[in-house]
Design a protein around this motif. Sequence first.
Motif, PDB file in Angstrom:
ATOM      1  N   GLY A  18      19.828  -3.338 -24.327  1.00 10.74           N
ATOM      2  CA  GLY A  18      19.836  -1.881 -24.182  1.00 10.74           C
ATOM      3  C   GLY A  18      19.935  -1.510 -22.714  1.00 10.74           C
ATOM      4  O   GLY A  18      20.163  -2.330 -21.842  1.00 10.74           O
ATOM      5  N   GLU A  19      19.727  -0.255 -22.426  1.00 11.56           N
ATOM      6  CA  GLU A  19      19.909   0.229 -21.059  1.00 11.56           C
ATOM      7  C   GLU A  19      18.706  -0.039 -20.173  1.00 11.56           C
ATOM      8  O   GLU A  19      18.724   0.268 -19.007  1.00 11.56           O
ATOM      9  N   GLY A  20      17.629  -0.582 -20.735  1.00  9.63           N
ATOM     10  CA  GLY A  20      16.513  -0.985 -19.898  1.00  9.63           C
ATOM     11  C   GLY A  20      15.335  -0.041 -19.939  1.00  9.63           C
ATOM     12  O   GLY A  20      15.406   1.074 -20.429  1.00  9.63           O
ATOM     13  N   GLY A  21      14.220  -0.566 -19.406  1.00  6.15           N
ATOM     14  CA  GLY A  21      12.974   0.167 -19.444  1.00  6.15           C
ATOM     15  C   GLY A  21      12.947   1.415 -18.588  1.00  6.15           C
ATOM     16  O   GLY A  21      12.218   2.343 -18.873  1.00  6.15           O
ATOM     17  N   GLN A  22      13.736   1.447 -17.504  1.00  6.97           N
ATOM     18  CA  GLN A  22      13.718   2.602 -16.611  1.00  6.97           C
ATOM     19  C   GLN A  22      14.061   3.883 -17.371  1.00  6.97           C
ATOM     20  O   GLN A  22      13.364   4.879 -17.265  1.00  6.97           O
ATOM     21  N   ALA A 101       5.813  -9.878 -23.438  1.00  5.78           N
ATOM     22  CA  ALA A 101       4.911  -8.723 -23.366  1.00  5.78           C
ATOM     23  C   ALA A 101       4.127  -8.726 -22.050  1.00  5.78           C
ATOM     24  O   ALA A 101       3.955  -7.680 -21.420  1.00  5.78           O
ATOM     25  N   GLU A 102       3.661  -9.913 -21.627  1.00  2.44           N
ATOM     26  CA  GLU A 102       2.940 -10.000 -20.352  1.00  2.44           C
ATOM     27  C   GLU A 102       3.838  -9.602 -19.191  1.00  2.44           C
ATOM     28  O   GLU A 102       3.422  -8.862 -18.304  1.00  2.44           O
ATOM     29  N   ARG A 103       5.056 -10.100 -19.201  1.00  2.00           N
ATOM     30  CA  ARG A 103       5.996  -9.791 -18.116  1.00  2.00           C
ATOM     31  C   ARG A 103       6.326  -8.300 -18.098  1.00  2.00           C
ATOM     32  O   ARG A 103       6.389  -7.687 -17.038  1.00  2.00           O
ATOM     33  N   PHE A 104       6.546  -7.729 -19.271  1.00  2.00           N
ATOM     34  CA  PHE A 104       6.826  -6.301 -19.359  1.00  2.00           C
ATOM     35  C   PHE A 104       5.661  -5.500 -18.779  1.00  2.00           C
ATOM     36  O   PHE A 104       5.857  -4.552 -18.020  1.00  2.00           O
ATOM     37  N   SER A 105       4.453  -5.913 -19.097  1.00  2.00           N
ATOM     38  CA  SER A 105       3.265  -5.235 -18.576  1.00  2.00           C
ATOM     39  C   SER A 105       3.187  -5.361 -17.059  1.00  2.00           C
ATOM     40  O   SER A 105       2.857  -4.390 -16.358  1.00  2.00           O
ATOM     41  N   GLU A 106       3.488  -6.547 -16.543  1.00  2.00           N
ATOM     42  CA  GLU A 106       3.483  -6.751 -15.094  1.00  2.00           C
ATOM     43  C   GLU A 106       4.486  -5.820 -14.412  1.00  2.00           C
ATOM     44  O   GLU A 106       4.171  -5.206 -13.388  1.00  2.00           O
ATOM     45  N   ILE A 107       5.671  -5.723 -14.971  1.00  2.00           N
ATOM     46  CA  ILE A 107       6.714  -4.871 -14.391  1.00  2.00           C
ATOM     47  C   ILE A 107       6.288  -3.413 -14.427  1.00  2.00           C
ATOM     48  O   ILE A 107       6.467  -2.679 -13.448  1.00  2.00           O
ATOM     49  N   GLN A 108       5.700  -2.986 -15.543  1.00  2.00           N
ATOM     50  CA  GLN A 108       5.232  -1.603 -15.643  1.00  2.00           C
ATOM     51  C   GLN A 108       4.183  -1.304 -14.579  1.00  2.00           C
ATOM     52  O   GLN A 108       4.218  -0.250 -13.947  1.00  2.00           O
ATOM     53  N   GLN A 110       3.778  -2.785 -11.691  1.00  2.00           N
ATOM     54  CA  GLN A 110       4.429  -2.743 -10.378  1.00  2.00           C
ATOM     55  C   GLN A 110       5.134  -1.406 -10.166  1.00  2.00           C
ATOM     56  O   GLN A 110       5.055  -0.806  -9.098  1.00  2.00           O
ATOM     57  N   GLU A 111       5.830  -0.936 -11.197  1.00  2.00           N
ATOM     58  CA  GLU A 111       6.544   0.337 -11.075  1.00  2.00           C
ATOM     59  C   GLU A 111       5.585   1.503 -10.922  1.00  2.00           C
ATOM     60  O   GLU A 111       5.847   2.432 -10.165  1.00  2.00           O
ATOM     61  N   GLN A 112       4.456   1.453 -11.610  1.00  2.00           N
ATOM     62  CA  GLN A 112       3.457   2.510 -11.465  1.00  2.00           C
ATOM     63  C   GLN A 112       2.880   2.507 -10.052  1.00  2.00           C
ATOM     64  O   GLN A 112       2.668   3.572  -9.461  1.00  2.00           O
ATOM     65  N   GLN A 113       2.644   1.320  -9.505  1.00  2.00           N
ATOM     66  CA  GLN A 113       2.133   1.231  -8.141  1.00  2.00           C
ATOM     67  C   GLN A 113       3.153   1.788  -7.149  1.00  2.00           C
ATOM     68  O   GLN A 113       2.794   2.494  -6.209  1.00  2.00           O
ATOM     69  N   GLN A 114       4.435   1.486  -7.373  1.00  2.00           N
ATOM     70  CA  GLN A 114       5.475   2.011  -6.502  1.00  2.00           C
ATOM     71  C   GLN A 114       5.538   3.531  -6.582  1.00  2.00           C
ATOM     72  O   GLN A 114       5.698   4.210  -5.570  1.00  2.00           O
ATOM     73  N   GLN A 115       5.406   4.069  -7.791  1.00  2.00           N
ATOM     74  CA  GLN A 115       5.423   5.525  -7.956  1.00  2.00           C
ATOM     75  C   GLN A 115       4.234   6.160  -7.244  1.00  2.00           C
ATOM     76  O   GLN A 115       4.380   7.200  -6.606  1.00  2.00           O
ATOM     77  N   MET A 116       3.072   5.531  -7.344  1.00  2.00           N
ATOM     78  CA  MET A 116       1.888   6.059  -6.666  1.00  2.00           C
ATOM     79  C   MET A 116       2.085   6.026  -5.151  1.00  2.00           C
ATOM     80  O   MET A 116       1.688   6.955  -4.451  1.00  2.00           O
ATOM     81  N   GLN A 117       2.699   4.965  -4.649  1.00  2.00           N
ATOM     82  CA  GLN A 117       2.941   4.869  -3.218  1.00  2.00           C
ATOM     83  C   GLN A 117       3.929   5.927  -2.764  1.00  2.00           C
ATOM     84  O   GLN A 117       3.810   6.480  -1.672  1.00  2.00           O
ATOM     85  N   GLN A 118       4.917   6.229  -3.600  1.00  2.00           N
ATOM     86  CA  GLN A 118       5.889   7.254  -3.257  1.00  2.00           C
ATOM     87  C   GLN A 118       5.249   8.648  -3.264  1.00  2.00           C
ATOM     88  O   GLN A 118       5.599   9.496  -2.450  1.00  2.00           O
ATOM     89  N   LEU A 119       4.298   8.861  -4.164  1.00  2.00           N
ATOM     90  CA  LEU A 119       3.623  10.154  -4.234  1.00  2.00           C
ATOM     91  C   LEU A 119       2.619  10.325  -3.106  1.00  2.00           C
ATOM     92  O   LEU A 119       2.354  11.437  -2.666  1.00  2.00           O
ATOM     93  N   ASN A 120       2.039   9.223  -2.664  1.00  2.00           N
ATOM     94  CA  ASN A 120       1.009   9.254  -1.615  1.00  2.00           C
ATOM     95  C   ASN A 120       1.406   8.357  -0.462  1.00  2.00           C
ATOM     96  O   ASN A 120       0.731   7.347  -0.196  1.00  2.00           O
ATOM     97  N   PRO A 121       2.449   8.705   0.289  1.00  2.00           N
ATOM     98  CA  PRO A 121       2.837   7.846   1.423  1.00  2.00           C
ATOM     99  C   PRO A 121       1.769   7.893   2.512  1.00  2.00           C
ATOM    100  O   PRO A 121       1.142   8.913   2.745  1.00  2.00           O
ATOM    101  N   GLN A 122       1.583   6.761   3.176  1.00  2.00           N
ATOM    102  CA  GLN A 122       0.548   6.712   4.215  1.00  2.00           C
ATOM    103  C   GLN A 122       1.133   6.569   5.572  1.00  2.00           C
ATOM    104  O   GLN A 122       2.052   6.078   5.925  1.00  2.00           O
TER     105      GLN A 122
END
Length: 122
Positions: A18-22, A101-108, A110-122
Amino acid sequence: RDWRSAAAAFAARRRPGGEGGQRARGTMDAATKLPDHLRGPFLQELEEMQIRDQFKLNTRLGEHCFRDCVTTFRSKNLAPDEEKCIKNCAGAFLKMSRRVAERFSEIQMQEQQQQMQQLNPQ
């Protein structure tokens, strides 16, 4: 587009090839923006589609292991080597499913952490 077509698009994106998780996450984000009277049916349809996909996957597993392992039809019981083959086949599938399932969870995560970093740049 109605919630059924959006649910179908979401499920297609989650399938292998499919087109992917994004984009799937984008669909889930869009679901939170749906009006309350559409969000419930949309999420329910997604859940039902996931259950159907899981049933299909289990059916394919059974067919695959049966085709590869069952070679004789002399009795209603499996021969010891057939039984061992089926256990190994199913075990390998379960290990693979767990790892995916573990890998999918790891990727999710990581992406959530990246989104948080983008919302709260330091």
